[in-house]
Each structure stands twice: as structure tokens, then as C-alpha cells.
Design an enzyme around this catalytic site. Structure first.
Site, PDB file in Angstrom:
ATOM      1  N   SER A   1       0.842  -1.198   0.000  1.00 49.81           N
ATOM      2  CA  SER A   1       0.000   0.000   0.000  1.00 49.81           C
ATOM      3  C   SER A   1       0.875   1.244   0.000  1.00 49.81           C
ATOM      4  O   SER A   1       1.659   1.466   0.930  1.00 49.81           O
ATOM      5  CB  SER A   1      -0.897   0.018   1.238  1.00 49.81           C
TER       6      SER A   1
ATOM      7  N   HIS B   1      -1.185  -1.301  -4.230  1.00 54.56           N
ATOM      8  CA  HIS B   1      -2.485  -0.981  -3.633  1.00 54.56           C
ATOM      9  C   HIS B   1      -2.555   0.526  -3.381  1.00 54.56           C
ATOM     10  O   HIS B   1      -1.672   1.102  -2.741  1.00 54.56           O
ATOM     11  CB  HIS B   1      -2.640  -1.758  -2.325  1.00 54.56           C
TER      12      HIS B   1
ATOM     13  N   ASP C   1      -4.840   3.583  -1.821  1.00 54.90           N
ATOM     14  CA  ASP C   1      -5.934   3.870  -0.888  1.00 54.90           C
ATOM     15  C   ASP C   1      -6.460   5.280  -1.124  1.00 54.90           C
ATOM     16  O   ASP C   1      -5.756   6.260  -0.876  1.00 54.90           O
ATOM     17  CB  ASP C   1      -5.424   3.751   0.549  1.00 54.90           C
TER      18      ASP C   1
ATOM     19  N   MET D   1      -9.145   8.101  -0.140  1.00 58.98           N
ATOM     20  CA  MET D   1     -10.029   8.487   0.975  1.00 58.98           C
ATOM     21  C   MET D   1     -10.570   9.891   0.748  1.00 58.98           C
ATOM     22  O   MET D   1      -9.855  10.758   0.239  1.00 58.98           O
ATOM     23  CB  MET D   1      -9.250   8.457   2.283  1.00 58.98           C
TER      24      MET D   1
ATOM     25  N   HIS E   1      -8.398   1.061  -4.170  1.00 58.00           N
ATOM     26  CA  HIS E   1      -9.364   0.852  -3.084  1.00 58.00           C
ATOM     27  C   HIS E   1     -10.041   2.181  -2.769  1.00 58.00           C
ATOM     28  O   HIS E   1      -9.437   3.071  -2.159  1.00 58.00           O
ATOM     29  CB  HIS E   1      -8.580   0.295  -1.870  1.00 58.00           C
TER      30      HIS E   1
ATOM     31  N   MET F   1     -12.274   4.416  -0.767  1.00 60.29           N
ATOM     32  CA  MET F   1     -12.984   4.626   0.508  1.00 60.29           C
ATOM     33  C   MET F   1     -13.702   5.957   0.394  1.00 60.29           C
ATOM     34  O   MET F   1     -13.285   6.977   0.948  1.00 60.29           O
ATOM     35  CB  MET F   1     -11.972   4.618   1.668  1.00 60.29           C
TER      36      MET F   1
ATOM     37  N   MET G   1     -11.742  -6.021   5.059  1.00 63.49           N
ATOM     38  CA  MET G   1     -10.910  -5.113   5.862  1.00 63.49           C
ATOM     39  C   MET G   1     -10.598  -5.777   7.198  1.00 63.49           C
ATOM     40  O   MET G   1     -11.506  -6.221   7.916  1.00 63.49           O
ATOM     41  CB  MET G   1     -11.628  -3.784   6.119  1.00 63.49           C
TER      42      MET G   1
ATOM     43  N   ASP H   1      -6.696  -6.540   4.089  1.00 62.21           N
ATOM     44  CA  ASP H   1      -6.082  -5.211   4.120  1.00 62.21           C
ATOM     45  C   ASP H   1      -6.154  -4.659   5.540  1.00 62.21           C
ATOM     46  O   ASP H   1      -7.247  -4.429   6.066  1.00 62.21           O
ATOM     47  CB  ASP H   1      -6.864  -4.305   3.140  1.00 62.21           C
TER      48      ASP H   1
HETATM   49  C1  DX5 Z   1      -6.490   1.410   5.608  1.00 62.55           C
HETATM   50  C2  DX5 Z   1      -5.992   1.100   4.198  1.00 62.55           C
HETATM   51  C3  DX5 Z   1      -4.883   0.139   4.147  1.00 62.55           C
HETATM   52  C4  DX5 Z   1      -3.647   0.549   4.881  1.00 62.55           C
HETATM   53  C5  DX5 Z   1      -2.952  -0.692   5.341  1.00 62.55           C
HETATM   54  O1  DX5 Z   1      -7.553   2.261   5.513  1.00 62.55           O
HETATM   55  O2  DX5 Z   1      -7.053   0.582   3.411  1.00 62.55           O
HETATM   56  O3  DX5 Z   1      -4.565  -0.218   2.819  1.00 62.55           O
HETATM   57  O4  DX5 Z   1      -2.772   1.309   4.105  1.00 62.55           O
HETATM   58  O5  DX5 Z   1      -1.861  -0.293   6.083  1.00 62.55           O
HETATM   59  P1  DX5 Z   1      -1.107  -1.260   7.080  1.00 62.55           P
HETATM   60  O6  DX5 Z   1      -0.580  -2.399   6.273  1.00 62.55           O
HETATM   61  O7  DX5 Z   1      -0.059  -0.375   7.637  1.00 62.55           O
HETATM   62  O8  DX5 Z   1      -2.113  -1.711   8.096  1.00 62.55           O
HETATM   63 ZN    ZN Z   2      -6.625  -0.334   1.321  1.00 63.51          ZN
END
Ligand code: DX5
Ligand code: ZN
Length: 220
Positions: free
Chosen positions: A11, A36, A38, A40, A70, A72, A141, A179
Site C-alpha cells: 500500500s 495498492h 488507498d 479516501m 481501493h 474509501m 478489511m 487489508d
Molecule cells: C487502511 C488502508 C490500508 C492501509 C494498510 O484504511 O485501506 O490499505 O494502508 O496499512 P497497514 O498495512 O499499515 O495496516
Molecule cells: Zn486499502
């Protein structure tokens, strides 16, 4: 255990945001294919990260990794065209926001991308049953989304087992991704529960030897 061979998807959230190109190169240099991303929006989760322009810029800089995107977002359906155009290969949307999930998942495929459905820790596995036969990936998750570096939620293992059981019973081919808080030990537990695709932020970027870390995951 899943018949699919394990895929490790670092990620970028845990990379160096002042030097994203170098953080992406670390993934490719470790011999991996997936990245990956993320996304948000400050509404669905209490944090903000990148936008489609970040993906497009990474593509322009020559990044050829598979973008596991991903979302969110409170209104994911409004942004899938933009992320597909920016270079996403797979676009995952959460089941929790109210939108026409079937139409959104179909649109993602129409745009030439693979699609995925995501469940928060508090969402029961049954919530995704209506769309299970329409997805390329299910993302469970293993932390409450919003931030990297949180501890792995072991209580998500039964949910993984349930979804893996449905996959086998129904002859479905989707990948089962986890994840949040994934390292070699928690990854192994998830692998035994049916996961085949592993997002690793903190553990990947903190590893002193990325290639050795990747080799260990390949053996899961
Ligand atoms: C959380 C994200 C993850 C996050 C995982 O909201 O969706 O992808 O980056 O990070 P680690 O591996 O540090 O838990
Ligand atoms: Zn993620």
C-alpha cells in the site's frame, strides 16, 4: 486454503509521500506486480489521501504496476470513470455507502477494469451475497479503514472462512484480499482462512530487505 497463488500488494499509503515515485519503484524493484492505492475522501473515512491525478502522474512517470485501487469514498460511483481513465486496473468499492452496487460494479468492468467489493470490520459477510457472482475480488478489511499502522483484527478470520466457503460452494473465481495490519504472521493466518491477496503497507515499507520480505510472502 485458496487454490490461487498469493499476491502481495504493497500500500502506497505507507510510502514516502514526498517521493512517491521512489516508493513505487521499491515495489517494482522487489519483483512485485501489484500496487495498492488507498483513496479516501474525508467523509466515508476520517482521512484524505490521493486522487485520480496521482495515478495518472505515476503512469506518466512510467509505472506499469497493476493498480489495485481501493475507493474509501461516500459516493464511489461518481469517481470510477475518472479512476479508470487515470490508469486503475482494478477498482474496489465498499458495500456500506448506499449506491447501486450492481450497476457500479458492472460499470467498472465496462470501463475495462476488474472490480472488487469491500467490507468494513463491522459489516457481516452476508451483506455482499447479492453481488458475489459479479465480482473479481472481495476485500475483507482487517482494520477499520482510514489509517495505516493499525493492529490486525483476528476476529475477521471467520468472515474470511465464510466467504472462501461460498466461493468454493458456488464455483466462483474471485480473489479474496485482506487489508490492514498484514505482516508475515497475520498474512499466514489469513492464508489459512482462505485469503490469496495481501495488502501490506507498514510491514512492506519497514522491511529492511524488501526482496526477502517478498520471498517469505510467496511461500505462504
Ligand atoms: C487502511 C488502508 C490500508 C492501509 C494498510 O484504511 O485501506 O490499505 O494502508 O496499512 P497497514 O498495512 O499499515 O495496516
Ligand atoms: Zn486499502
Amino acid at each position: 486454503m485458496s487454490a490461487l497463488s498469493p499476491i502481495l500488494a504493497p500500500s502506497l499509503l505507507a510510502g514516502d509521500h514526498a517521493n512517491l515515485a521512489a516508493s513505487v519503484s521499491r515495489v517494482a524493484d522487489a519483483g512485485l506486480d501489484w500496487l495498492h492505492l488507498d483513496l479516501m475522501d474525508g467523509h466515508f473515512v476520517p482521512n484524505l489521501t490521493f486522487g485520480p491525478e496521482t495515478l495518472a502522474a505515476l503512469r506518466r512517470a512510467g509505472c506499469r504496476l497493476f493498480f489495485d485501487t481501493h475507493l474509501m469514498l461516500a459516493e464511489p460511483h461518481r469517481y470510477i470513470d475518472a479512476f479508470a481513465k487515470a490508469g486503475a486496473n482494478l477498482i474496489s468499492v465498499h458495500i456500506e455507502p448506499s449506491c447501486d452496487h450492481a450497476a457500479t460494479l458492472a460499470r467498472i468492468r465496462q470501463l475495462g477494469c476488474q472490480n472488487g467489493i469491500v467490507l468494513n470490520p463491522g459489516t457481516p459477510a452476508e451483506a455482499i451475497l447479492p453481488v458475489l457472482d459479479q465480482v473479481d475480488l472481495v476485500l475483507v478489511m482487517t482494520v477499520q479503514p482510514g489509517f495505516g499502522g493499525q493492529p490486525f483484527r483476528r476476529d475477521m478470520l471467520p468472515k474470511l472462512r465464510q466467504i472462501d466457503t461460498w466461493r468454493r460452494q458456488r464455483g466462483l473465481k474471485f480473489r479474496l484480499e485482506v487489508d490492514g495490519g498484514i505482516d508475515l504472521a497475520t498474512g499466514r493466518e489469513c492464508r489459512e482462512a482462505g485469503a490469496d491477496t495481501f495488502v501490506a503497507g507498514t510491514s512492506f515499507y519497514k522491511a529492511t530487505d524488501a526482496r526477502e520480505f517478498v520471498a517469505s510472502f510467496a511461500g505462504l
